[in-house]
Structures are given as structure tokens and as C-alpha cells.
Motif scaffolding. Structure first.
Motif: not given
Length: 547
Positions: A381-400
């Protein structure tokens, strides 16, 4: 020997020859009558008269007229005829079933492909009203084709019902005739002679009954014939005939079932119990072939409708509202009720309600290839952010609020699957690249859900196969059944024809043989007449001597 004895000899000889001539003529007259058995006059020598010089012959007498018959060959012909009739009736119905399913451009598989191709075209230009209209037209074509196919299956079922009802009535009528003949035959045989023509009529009726249902024959001492069906259920006992019944099946009223009514109670007769005959072939087609085709059609149509409707609910219309069901189907019969519910181009939910955008500052080459949700309940219902934390494809998803809600590692060719969404990337992301998931700003120009809808064509949504492959499998299944039934019908008809030929060679009339017998019996008659002529001359001579 007296002159009277000589006259008696000539008279008996003429009577015997006349009986033989009449029997042979009867054979010739009935040579082409189905079920007629060749008859033969049986003669016996009249006991001689004792005299001082020995026993003097007193001529010949006609004992009876018999018919050529073989119970073994008759039963064999009846059983093989029943098997052939069962295979033939099933083959005929299967060929009609095969014709009910269109192929090529007239098939449901082709119509399904056209629908998803139209969605693909809409994805290329989601704002094009004409492209939306084409989607609606293709959806209506598919629903109409499914309904038409279902209607043809209904017609086949109706045809089965009508044929079974008619055939059952025919069997009942013939069973009554057999019972009536039993009564006549028993009465005639009580006089010490067999009514050959009546026996032929009865055998012919039994043969005709066998074409509808296999019967077991049991001859009684009084000459009557008992008939049994379904592994021992009485159809005819002496002068009594019992009735077969045809009525809606208790487990499926659209199907027809058969039973036999005895003493006021009805006993069911399943297809397997019938053993053979056209009735068995019709029930086998109904219970197995037609039911299987109906089930496959319902499964395919129901799967298409539910999957398309589900995807519609996950998309957004140009006005931003959630999509509504595209098709209407019945829970009991998805094929016969499939209809298009929507009529306006703006009703199609081609947009994804949530879009994924890449930050301008990203240094990698990753782009969104596709993005879809499996359930409306998982859409953020609100924006979410997907950020890559390294060059090997690791990522995190953060809520608003900036809280990390999930994490994982992306690998090339594999989608990111979190919170019910599936994100497919092209290119390669780098550390600190960011993707934002937010409500679609302009749903009128977004094609996210149209792409997902077009992608349904390549998914194994129906019994582990795509829609087109599932339809092709249905056609192949029916084709295999038709081939098997055709082969079985060919074999059984050949066996039945051979059995009928064996019976005919034993009991039928050979006109050449009968013509030869005519000459033989004619000569016998003439010779006996000559004896009378001689006796008359002897008598005249005796009279002249006495004078």
C-alpha cells in the motif's frame, strides 16, 4: 403279394416323394429369407408283412420334417454378433465425438492462442482502444467456441439417450414375441412334432435381440427357450417376458441407465454386465469416452477462465480501479456456461497497479523485464525500496519507514520473489543500485498486467501443460480412442461374419443342391407312379381272367 399290396407300395412311394418334393420346394422358396434353416423330410421303411415265403415289404412312410440346426454355431453367431454390434455403435459415436472438437483455426487451442496474442499486442500499446477491442473480441470468440463444443457434447448425450430408449423398447417388443412363440412351440411339440418355421422365427428374433444386448439361451424340455441378460437376469422365461428399462442415472441425471424389471423390482444392468450389443457400446461411450471428453473440456475452460480472471483482478484499469472477472463460468459445467462478462475497452486491466522504477543514479545495467503479483493481498500500500548491497546480487527490501522487511540474493535468470510478487531483471545490478516499488502513476499507459496476461499462454496451468498443449492432448486422446474402436470394430465384425458364414453353411439352403434333389425326388415320384401303373394293369388282367 396281392394287387392291393402293389397299389399300396406305389401310393406310399408317391407320398414320400411328394413330401420330399414339397420340402425341397419350401427350401428353395425360402433360400433368401434371413434365419431360415434348411428342412428335410425324414422317411422310414414300413414294417414288412409276414408270409410263408418271408417278410414282404409294405413300402415307406414319412416320419417327420426336421431342420438343420447347430446350437453351438447358433450361440457362437449370436455372441460374436453382439460383440460386433457393441464395437460398431461405440465407433460410430466416437467418430461423431471427434468431429465435435474443431482443429486448426476452428479449434479451441487456436482461439486460446489468439486471445493471448491479443493481450501481447495490447501490451505493446496499452493506450490503444482498438487493441483493447480486439482482446474483447478474441475473448468472446473463445467463450463462444467453448459453448459450441459443449453444446455438441450435449447433443451427443441426447443422441445416446434417444438410441438407448429406442433400442430398449425394441428389445422388449422382441422379447414378448419370443415369449408368444414359446407358447406356440410348446403347444405344437406336445403333439409330437417340431414346428420348424416357428423355431426359425424364434431364432431370428433372438439374433436380432443379440444385436442390442448379449443373451444367454437355455432350451427347455417343452421346446420353449429361456433368455438371460446381464449375467443371469431373466429376459424371457417360457411364455413370460420381462422388460428392460431406460431411465436417468441416479448418480448423474444427464446420463441414461439400463435395468431389468422383474416382479415389480428393478435390477440395474451396467455396461460391463451387458456383455455386448449396441446398448453396451452406447453405455461405454457415454460412461467413458463422452465423460472423459467432457471432463477435459471443462478442465481446460475452467482453468483458462479462472487464471484469466485471477490475473484481471491483479491488474488495474485505465481509471486505476482493480480489474473485474473477464469470464463467467458455472461451477458444475465450466464448458457449457463460459461467457464474456466485459464489453468496454476500459474494462480491461492491462496495467500493473504497482510499478518498479530504477533510480537514475544506478550504475548497473539492470532493468525490469517483468513484474507481477500472485495475489492482490500482497500488493504494497506504500512504496518499498529494493537496494543491492554488493556486486554479487545481495539485496534488502525496506518498507516506507526504512525497516528491512526482507533480504536475499539475486542471480541471473532467476526472479526475485518476495511478498507475493515476482520481479524479473535483465542486465546486471551493481552495489548501491536501487529499485522502487510504488503505486502506478499512469495506469492508462502501463502494460504490466497485459504482459503477465500474455505470459499465461506459456505457463503449465492445465494438468501440467499449457492451454494449447492441453487441448492438443484432448484431441490426441479422442483420436487414439477412435483408432482403437475402429480396429476393434473391424476385428469383431470379421469374426461375426465368419461365425455367420459357418452357421449358414451348416443350416442354410444351397440352391444347387436343392435343384439336384428336385431331379432325384422327381424320378422317385415317377418311379412310384410307374408302380401304380403296373399295379393297375395287373388288376385289369385279373379282372379279364375272371370274366
Amino acid at each position: 403279394m396281392s394287387t392291393y399290396g402293389l397299389l399300396s407300395l406305389g401310393t406310399s412311394g408317391m407320398a414320400a416323394a411328394q413330401a420330399q418334393l414339397q420340402t425341397t420346394g419350401h427350401n428353395i422358396a425360402n433360400a433368401s429369407v434371413d434365419g431360415y434353416s434348411r428342412q428335410k423330410a425324414m422317411l422310414s421303411t414300413t414294417a414288412g408283412q409276414f408270409s410263408g415265403s418271408g417278410y414282404i415289404g409294405r413300402g415307406v412312410s414319412v416320419q417327420t420334417v426336421t431342420r438343420e440346426v447347430s446350437s453351438f454355431l447358433t450361440d457362437k453367431a449370436s455372441q460374436t454378433q453382439a460383440s460386433a454390434a457393441a464395437d460398431q455403435s461405440r465407433q460410430t459415436m466416437l467418430e461423431q465425438l471427434q468431429g465435435s472438437f474443431g482443429t486448426g483455426e476452428n479449434g479451441i487451442g487456436y482461439a486460446t492462442s489468439n486471445l493471448f496474442n491479443a493481450w501481447s499486442d495490447l501490451a505493446s500499446n496499452p493506450g490503444d482502444s482498438s487493441a483493447r477491442q480486439v482482446v474483447l473480441a478474441r475473448a468472446d470468440d473463445l467463450a463462444s467456441m467453448v459453448r459450441n463444443t459443449s453444446t455438441q457434447l450435449d447433443s451427443l448425450q441426447s443422441s445416446v439417450n434417444d438410441q438407448v430408449t429406442t433400442n430398449v423398447s425394441g428389445v422388449n417388443a422382441m422379447a414378448k414375441q419370443v415369449a408368444a412363440l414359446n407358447q406356440q412351440i410348446a403347444g405344437s411339440q406336445g403333439l409330437g412334432q417340431t414346428p420348424n418355421d416357428l423355431l426359425d422365427q424364434r431364432d431370428q428374433l433372438v439374433s436380432q435381440i443379440s444385436q442390442q444386448v448379449q443373451v444367454t439361451r437355455l432350451e427347455q424340455k417343452d421346446g420353449s427357450l429361456s433368455l438371460f441378460v446381464g449375467g443371469g437376469q431373466s429376459l424371457v422365461l417360457g411364455a413370460n417376458a420381462y422388460e428392460l428399462t431406460a431411465h436417468p442415472d441416479a448418480t448423474d441425471p444427464s446420463h441414461i441407465a439400463i435395468g431389468v424389471k422383474i416382479a415389480g423390482s428393478e435390477r440395474p444392468l451396467g455396461a460391463d454386465a451387458l456383455g455386448g450389443g449396441a446398448l453396451q457400446g452406447l453405455l461405454r461411450f457415454q460412461n467413458d469416452d463422452l465423460s472423459s471428453a467432457r471432463s477435459q473440456l471443462d478442465t481446460l475452460a475452467g482453468s483458462i477462465a479462472s487464471q484469466v480472471n485471477q490475473q484481471q483482478s491483479l491488474g488495474a484499469r485505465p481509471d486505476g480501479q482493480a480489474g473485474t472477472a473477464l469470464f463467467s463460468v458455472s461451477a458444475t459445467q465450466p464448458a457449457g456456461s463460459m461467457r464474456l462478462l466485459l464489453s468496454q475497452p476500459g474494462d480491461l486491466a492491462a496495467a500493473s497497479p504497482v510499478s518498479v522504477s530504477a533510480a537514475q543514479a544506478n550504475t548497473g545495467t539492470a532493468k525490469v523485464a517483468s513484474f507481477s503479483f500472485s495475489s492482490a493481498d500482497t500488493m504494497p500500500s506504500k512504496p518499498m525500496t529494493l537496494a543491492f548491497t554488493d556486486n554479487n546480487g545481495a539485496y534488502t527490501i525496506q518498507d516506507a519507514s526504512g525497516t528491512v522487511a526482507a533480504s536475499g540474493t539475486w542471480s541471473a535468470g532467476q526472479p526475485i520473489q518476495q511478498f507475493g510478487f515476482e520481479l524479473q531483471l535483465s542486465g546486471v545490478p551493481k552495489k548501491n543500485d536501487v529499485l522502487t516499488l510504488a503505486k502506478t502513476v499512469d495506469p492508462a499507459s502501463n502494460n504490466g498486467n497485459a504482459l503477465a496476461m500474455a505470459g499465461l499462454a506459456n505457463q503449465a496451468n492445465t494438468s501440467g501443460a499449457t492451454y494449447t498443449d492441453a487441448y492438443a492432448a484432448t484431441l490426441a486422446n479422442i483420436g487414439v480412442r477412435v483408432q482403437g474402436a475402429t480396429s476393434a470394430a473391424s476385428v469383431s465384425s470379421t469374426v461375426a461374419a465368419k461365425a455367420k458364414e459357418e452357421l449358414s453353411s451348416r443350416t442354410g439352403v444351397n440352391l444347387d443342391e436343392e435343384a439336384a434333389r428336385l431331379i432325384q425326388y422327381q424320378q422317385s415320384y415317377q418311379a412310384a407312379a410307374k408302380v401304380l401303373q403296373v399295379a393297375q394293369k395287373v388288376f385289369d388282367t385279373l379282372l379279364s381272367l375272371g370274366s
